[in-house]
Design a protein around this motif. Structure first.
Motif: not given
Length: 256
Positions: A77-78, A189, A198, A200, A202-204, A207
């Motif tokens: 994701f990052a 999520d 979205s 958020p 998993e993105t966090y 990341g």
């Protein structure tokens, strides 16, 4: 005199080893946008079965990296995050913490785990050790391998299953310095969040340069604290994810 490595191995073999991995194959539950697995028999012992030849058994597996019980590295994701081949083997054996939220999920299948859930766990079992793998036990693994049951869609087609909140993951990363997280659901999520387009949480977590394991199983057989997690996976160059083999080592003496 310090124990030798053979002594350590003998001690470990006296423990209970709990496989936390689903076997994968075509048709298993997966993220809705991913294609199903395809498996071809290239060689077989019997004539006419393998598409290439005979004499031994060999398959070709075609599946996405995020298949079955799998590892997601930061690069999933990052942009610029670590790939699978950049995750060191020193991160593959970690203290295992299991946060049980089955009661919360029974009351609300859309439950997003909060810092309060984690603090309640710590009030009972003690502060989470830095460098741990914190795994979320929601009870969702009991629905495997029924993809519809795991998606739990409503009449409008929206999925409903539990997951992490960004706030809970930020607490684990910033306040408890965890190495990785895991869960028994398809996604980091909650399902309704993913259905909305979205991710958020998993993105966090990715990341934040942490890795995660998705679709764990049998976490209910592991104590809340005190076990070791062993998580292994292949080493594809610049790999963005791959099926993993994960197991827990549980000290029978400490958990009587």
């Amino acid at each position: 005199m310090a124990d030798s490595l053979l002594d350590v191995l003998t001690r470990l073999r006296a423990c209970e080893w709990v496989d936390l991995t689903h076997a994968f194959g075509p048709g298993i539950p997966h993220y809705f946008a991913f294609p199903d697995e395809e498996r071809e028999t290239l060689f077989h012992f019997d004539e006419g079965v393998g598409s290439v030849g005979t004499g031994f058994l060999a398959h070709r597996y075609t599946h996405i990296g995020q298949w079955g019980t799998h590892v997601d590295p930061p690069a999933h994701f990052a942009r610029g995050g670590r790939f699978l081949d950049e995750l060191p083997v020193t991160e593959m054996i970690l203290p295992l913490v299991v946060v049980d939220v089955r009661d919360q999920v029974e009351a609300d299948v859309d439950h997003a785990v909060t810092p309060a859930d984690i603090e309640a766990h710590e009030a009972r079992y003690g502060r989470i050790t830095p460098g741990s793998l914190v795994a979320l036990l929601t009870g969702w693994a009991s629905r495997w391998p029924d993809g519809e049951a795991m998606a739990n869609r409503d009449a409008d087609g929206v999925a409903h299953y539990p997951g992490w909140s960004v706030e809970a993951l930020r607490f684990l990363v910033e306040q408890r310095q965890v190495a990785a997280v895991g869960h028994d659901t398809t996604d980091t999520d909650p399902g309704a969040v993913v259905a909305g387009g979205s991710a958020p949480a998993e993105t966090y977590i990715l990341g934040a340069d942490k890795w995660q394991i998705e679709l764990l199983t049998d976490l209910h057989r592991v104590p809340a604290v005190g076990a070791l997690a062993v998580a292994t996976w292949p080493k594809p160059r610049e790999g963005s994810g791959f099926p993993a083999r994960v197991f827990a080592i549980v000290d029978r003496e400490e958990n009587r």
